[in-house]
Design an enzyme around this catalytic site. Structure first.
Site, mmCIF file in Angstrom:
data_model
loop_
_atom_site.group_PDB
_atom_site.id
_atom_site.type_symbol
_atom_site.label_atom_id
_atom_site.label_comp_id
_atom_site.label_asym_id
_atom_site.label_seq_id
_atom_site.Cartn_x
_atom_site.Cartn_y
_atom_site.Cartn_z
ATOM 1 C CG HIS A 30 -3.278 -0.772 15.695
ATOM 2 N ND1 HIS A 30 -1.891 -0.201 15.891
ATOM 3 C CD2 HIS A 30 -3.654 -1.106 14.894
ATOM 4 C CE1 HIS A 30 -1.533 -0.682 14.619
ATOM 5 N NE2 HIS A 30 -2.563 -1.108 13.633
HETATM 6 C C1 LIG Z 1 -2.827 -2.092 9.709
HETATM 7 S S1 LIG Z 1 -2.890 -3.426 9.045
HETATM 8 C C2 LIG Z 1 -0.493 -4.196 9.271
HETATM 9 C C3 LIG Z 1 -0.084 -4.522 8.518
HETATM 10 C C4 LIG Z 1 0.902 -5.547 8.515
HETATM 11 N N1 LIG Z 1 0.353 -6.334 9.210
HETATM 12 C C5 LIG Z 1 1.907 -4.941 9.669
HETATM 13 O O1 LIG Z 1 2.329 -4.629 10.379
HETATM 14 O O2 LIG Z 1 1.883 -3.472 8.607
HETATM 15 C C6 LIG Z 1 -3.894 -4.590 8.863
HETATM 16 C C7 LIG Z 1 -3.715 -5.779 8.255
HETATM 17 O O3 LIG Z 1 -5.159 -6.945 8.268
HETATM 18 C C8 LIG Z 1 -5.698 -6.948 7.366
HETATM 19 N N2 LIG Z 1 -6.760 -7.515 7.490
HETATM 20 C C9 LIG Z 1 -7.522 -6.847 7.905
HETATM 21 N N3 LIG Z 1 -9.022 -7.641 7.778
HETATM 22 C C10 LIG Z 1 -8.647 -9.311 7.854
HETATM 23 C C11 LIG Z 1 -9.659 -9.725 7.768
HETATM 24 N N4 LIG Z 1 -10.736 -10.498 7.897
HETATM 25 N N5 LIG Z 1 -8.792 -11.196 6.996
HETATM 26 C C12 LIG Z 1 -7.352 -11.046 6.896
HETATM 27 N N6 LIG Z 1 -6.630 -9.570 7.076
HETATM 28 C C13 LIG Z 1 -7.308 -8.709 7.516
HETATM 29 C C14 LIG Z 1 -5.750 -5.509 5.739
HETATM 30 O O4 LIG Z 1 -5.617 -6.185 5.189
HETATM 31 C C15 LIG Z 1 -4.187 -4.923 6.828
HETATM 32 O O5 LIG Z 1 -3.411 -5.496 5.737
#
Ligand SMILES: C[S@@+](CC[C@H](N)C(=O)[O-])C[C@H]1O[C@@H](n2cnc3c(N)ncnc32)[C@H](O)[C@@H]1O
Length: 363
Positions: A251
């Protein structure tokens, strides 16, 4: 840390109110800045035509149409174009008998309304509250203070969702879980607690990887839950994981990036591997549920993404030779989809044993 247990009371009002916080601004923007309902009363339009008429971007316009459909203010006509419902015709169009548009007029300059109008016009996220000077949370997440605060928000919600997820899926046969964008690691922790032979790896970008290590250490699970710091779009994914989890990840991204992530997942999964997509899901007709439609507005305002329907996700998976073999509710209006290579689906009686229903093929 004690094992993760579900709460004893229902926090839905707390989470739902925050999820819905941008939806009122979107409705106000549609009324006072676009006079959308008057336009649709004169000539029904699909998303592409609404975009053309008002100079809008398709992603947030799709989100707005989903919201107004879920609110019962627009509906599709026989040709699939949106028209105002009886309520909207009575209250929200030019010369309506109970014209209520002036009730919203004073909201025209409210910051959230202006933000959503800007998102509609540019397709780009508006400012995340508290991320000084950053255009969106993806950029803000590279700063320590914002990453701590945001990951704390995901972690507290995860304390409710993660035990429900672990109870809703069949992880018994899996050996190693890859938790893509796993945040604090709270979902990997719940899965490791629920399935004692399962090991897990949290794939996270810096600086969130350090937060995950800290959380996993506090849970006493560093022997079974590892953390890999990597950019999930740029770095090959760790091999040897037969279950991939995308929890609240798709999302955040537009359709092209969601397809990229799923393709990377399918490429990294071994034969017989499965993927789990845990998120709030739109109905396939994208006219509800209302909670999801409201939350999608917030996501479209602060990220490059929105919520997707099961049919949209199934369509992307089908192009990769995968199909959805199970869907189960978790908590707070969220659900988990299980994807498997076509032909590798578990037998229906296995699904039934876990209370999951297998959806029909997507349209
Ligand atoms: C909305 S959070 C969801 C975290 C967890 N999976 C949850 O359900 O609460 C999205 C996660 O994606 C990680 N993220 C965003 N871009 C990323 C990337 N390019 N590589 C690795 N992780 C990434 C962010 O750091 C964040 O922790």
């Amino acid at each position: 840390m004690a094992a993760m247990n579900p709460p004893t009371t229902d926090p839905a009002v707390i989470y739902r109110t925050r999820d819905a916080i941008a939806a009122a601004d979107a409705l106000a923007a549609a009324i006072v800045h676009l006079d959308l309902f008057t336009g649709l009363a004169r000539a029904p339009a699909d998303v592409a035509e609404v975009c053309r008429r008002h100079g809008l971007h398709p992603r947030p316009t799709d989100v707005l149409c989903t919201l107004l459909s879920a609110q019962g203010l627009i509906a599709r006509d026989a040709s699939g174009r949106f028209e105002p419902t009886a309520t909207a015709r009575e209250f929200l169009v030019d010369a309506a008998p109970f014209d209520a548009r002036s009730y919203y007029a004073a909201m025209a300059d409210k910051p959230g309304v202006a933000d959503f109008l800007q998102v509609l016009r540019t397709g780009r996220p508006a400012n995340w509250p508290g991320a000084e000077g950053e255009a969106d949370w993806h950029a803000s997440m590279r700063t320590e203070a914002f990453a701590e605060a945001f990951t704390a928000a995901m972690d507290c919600r995860g304390r409710v969702l993660a035990p429900a997820l672990a109870n809703a899926v069949d992880g018994g046969a899996a050996r190693r879980l890859l938790d893509v964008g796993g945040g604090s690691g709270v979902y990997s922790i719940a899965m490791a607690e629920r399935f004692p032979t399962l090991a897990a790896t949290v794939l996270e970008a810096a600086p969130v990887d350090a937060i995950a290590r800290r959380t996993i250490h506090a849970a006493g699970l560093e022997g079974r839950v590892a953390v890999v710091a990597a950019d999930m779009f740029a770095t090959p994914w760790p091999a040897g994981h037969d279950l991939h989890l995308f929890s609240n990840v798709l999302h955040d991204w537009d359709e092209a990036d969601c397809r990229r992530l799923l393709a990377m997942s399918v490429a990294a999964l071994p034969a017989g591997g499965r993927l789990l997509i845990h998120d709030m899901l739109l109905d396939d007709d994208k006219a509800g549920p209302l909670w999801a439609a409201e939350y999608s507005v917030l996501l479209s305002t602060v990220t490059q993404g929105r919520l997707y329907s099961t049919a949209e996700i199934a369509g992307w998976l089908a192009e990769l030779g995968f199909e959805i073999v199970a869907r189960a509710a978790t908590a707070l209006g969220r659900s988990v989809l299980t994807g498997s290579h076509r032909g590798h689906a578990r037998k229906p009686q296995d699904s039934a044993a876990h209370g999951e229903d297998v959806p029909s093929a997507p349209a």
